[in-house]
Enzyme design. Structure first.
Site, short mmCIF file in Angstrom:
data_model
loop_
_atom_site.label_atom_id
_atom_site.label_comp_id
_atom_site.label_asym_id
_atom_site.label_seq_id
_atom_site.Cartn_x
_atom_site.Cartn_y
_atom_site.Cartn_z
N LYS A 207 0.87 -1.17 0.00
CA LYS A 207 0.00 0.00 0.00
C LYS A 207 0.91 1.22 0.00
O LYS A 207 1.62 1.50 0.97
CB LYS A 207 -0.91 -0.02 1.23
N GLU A 281 7.27 -0.77 12.52
CA GLU A 281 8.39 0.16 12.68
C GLU A 281 7.76 1.53 12.81
O GLU A 281 7.22 2.09 11.86
CB GLU A 281 9.34 0.08 11.48
N CYS A 316 12.12 8.82 11.44
CA CYS A 316 11.83 8.28 12.77
C CYS A 316 13.09 8.04 13.57
O CYS A 316 13.04 7.89 14.79
CB CYS A 316 11.01 7.00 12.65
N GLU A 417 7.23 13.24 18.86
CA GLU A 417 7.91 13.21 17.56
C GLU A 417 7.37 14.34 16.69
O GLU A 417 6.20 14.37 16.34
CB GLU A 417 7.68 11.86 16.88
#
Length: 515
Positions: A207, A281, A316, A417
């Protein structure tokens, strides 16, 4: 990316051959008309079942529609999964050498396309071509070759049980793998998932991220030349529609997801309801710890790599919490600011640009919101703000780096984040103190430790709760190293032999009585 949708049919296209297929020439930001893409399902390039499309906006120009991709929904996910399910038995039954050859041929075809893919990455994601887009495209080739070399390692073991019995294990593919990709580095994350899943005998439905789907569609076009129909399928659309449909689909045996922690938690919950295999992840708020013996220009360069400013901070693994020992805080920060001020924010297609564009307006505004929140905190100081000197801006989503100091480890900008070029600088004095602050986070993806004292560096590295710790370097990710996080940064590992075996195969035990 906008939410604009429109109807299309398979014959409404701007490709050279009048189809929805991917292939050269790739779209550019100067094209008069946007390129129409299809989804790859069962070896065919198809429109969405509902006939809807999504406009793909280049980060270089918020008014420029780069391409149109199908707005897939549950019906399209079902078509792709059924195609992958049908192709699975034949692909899994092949001798490993045949799957190996397929991956090597894919790598051979990708290699001369590295520059084209890098340029498409630049306009699709906003990543600067020299610092990010080109290395990402090159890594893709390396990954296919590396995992092709591991094809024969998908094997079992035998147990010495004497002459009257035979006891052995087989490593079997899981089946249909749904790989859900992010927008920040789509080719790199596809390199983490796709070749390992394929070479171990699985079939795949990728996807693509709705904000940056084009390089994945072009990758699929190359792969399809060498794979049986249905072995690789690619769907496009919004995560809440086609992505969610893949997660809950009974025909999907494994979901491999890369994205935010919040979304990943939902993925794990929904897939877990039917006991599907899952690897995640997710996000990070990585600590970057500098000891007092490392106040050097060389370490500044490595810390700069760790910030991921060259990817607009959209990583990340960004070392977004910089812990500086108080003895060197001011001098190291002065060196770092001087170096960051030399970075050029500009057109990601330009070889002279160090930093490209934020992916879209929503993310740009999100970064601004975090900066405003940080500036509102009592005692905060601005060590560097490149925004006033920024020479590029609208219509692109450009953002200069920001360094804030005198930050407290409990502020939002130090805990959440941001996914933007914002660095929080925090003082420390005692080793126990900095390890405690580094671990005072629900994230645990990456960490960076800088010290000339190898004992202190390794002692600290071993105590930091992160899945990937780098010592005296800020880059250096190698194909073959296990990659993944601890705590809320995810579960499972990728990009390694261990990750391939644990993430894409399962063990079958066979016992045979011989007499």
């Amino acid at each position: 990316m906008t939410d604009t949708t429109s109807a299309t049919t398979a014959n409404q296209t701007t490709t050279r051959d009048g189809s929805l297929a991917a292939g050269l020439p790739y779209p550019t930001a100067e094209d008069a008309q946007p390129r129409d893409y299809g989804m790859l399902v069962g070896g065919q390039w198809v429109a969405a079942a509902a006939g809807e499309t999504i406009d793909v906006i280049t980060p270089l120009d918020r008014f420029r529609v780069l391409a149109r991709t199908p707005r897939g929904r549950a019906e399209d996910a079902d078509r792709a999964v059924r195609a992958a399910r049908e192709a699975f038995p034949g692909w899994a039954a092949l001798p490993f050498t045949q799957r190996q050859r397929a991956l090597l041929r894919i790598a051979d075809d990708l290699e001369p396309l590295v520059e084209d893919l890098a340029r498409l990455t630049a306009v699709d994601t906003g990543n600067a071509i020299r610092t990010q887009a080109r290395p990402e495209a090159q890594l893709l080739v390396t990954a296919f070759r590396f995992f092709a070399g591991l094809a024969g390692e998908v094997k079992g073991v035998s147990l010495p049980t004497g002459d009257e019995a035979l006891s052995y294990t087989r490593r079997l593919p899981l089946g249909v793998v749904a790989g859900i990709l992010p927008w920040n580095s789509p080719l790199m994350i596809a390199a983490f998932k796709l070749p390992a899943a394929l070479v171990s005998g699985n079939t795949v439905v990728l996807k693509a991220a709705e904000d940056a789907p084009l390089t994945i569609l072009e990758l699929a076009e190359v792969c399809q030349r060498h794979l049986p129909d249905g072995v690789l399928n690619v769907v496009t659309g919004y995560g809440r529609e086609v992505g969610e449909a893949l997660v809950v689909h009974e025909g999907v045996d494994k979901v491999s997801f890369t994205g935010s922690t919040a979304t990943g938690s939902g993925v794990a919950s929904r897939a877990g309801e039917r006991l599907a295999h899952v690897s995640l992840e997710l996000g990070g708020k990585s600590p970057c710890i500098v000891f007092p013996d490392s106040d050097t220009d060389a370490v500044v360069e490595q810390v700069l790599l760790a910030t991921r400013f060259a990817r607009q901070g959209q990583s990340c693994t960004s070392g977004s919490r910089l812990f500086l020992h108080e003895d060197i805080h001011d001098s190291f920060l002065e060196r770092l600011v001087a170096r960051v001020s030399q970075l050029r924010v500009g057109d990601p297609r330009d070889e002279g640009s160090d930093i490209g564009c934020i992916i879209n307006e929503r993310q740009w505004q999100r970064v601004q919101g975090y900066i405003e929140d940080g500036l509102a905190q009592e005692g905060v100081q601005v060590a560097y703000d490149g925004r006033p000197a920024l020479t590029v801006g609208e219509p692109g989503f450009y953002h200069a780096p920001m360094i804030l100091t005198q930050v407290s480890n409990d502020w939002r900008i130090a805990r959440e984040e941001i996914f933007g070029p914002v660095l929080s600088v925090i003082r420390w004095r005692e080793e126990e103190e900095v390890v405690a602050m580094a671990n005072d986070s629900h994230y645990g993806l990456a960490a960076f430790v800088f010290s000339r004292d190898v004992g202190a560096a390794l002692r600290t590295a071993h105590r930091v709760e992160s899945g990937w710790v780098q010592v005296n370097q800020g880059g250096g990710q190698q194909v073959g190293q296990s990659y993944g996080g601890m705590k809320a940064s995810g579960q499972g590992r990728e990009f390694s032999l261990e990750g391939m075996l644990e993430g894409f195969t399962q063990i079958q035990q066979v016992n045979v009585r011989l007499v």
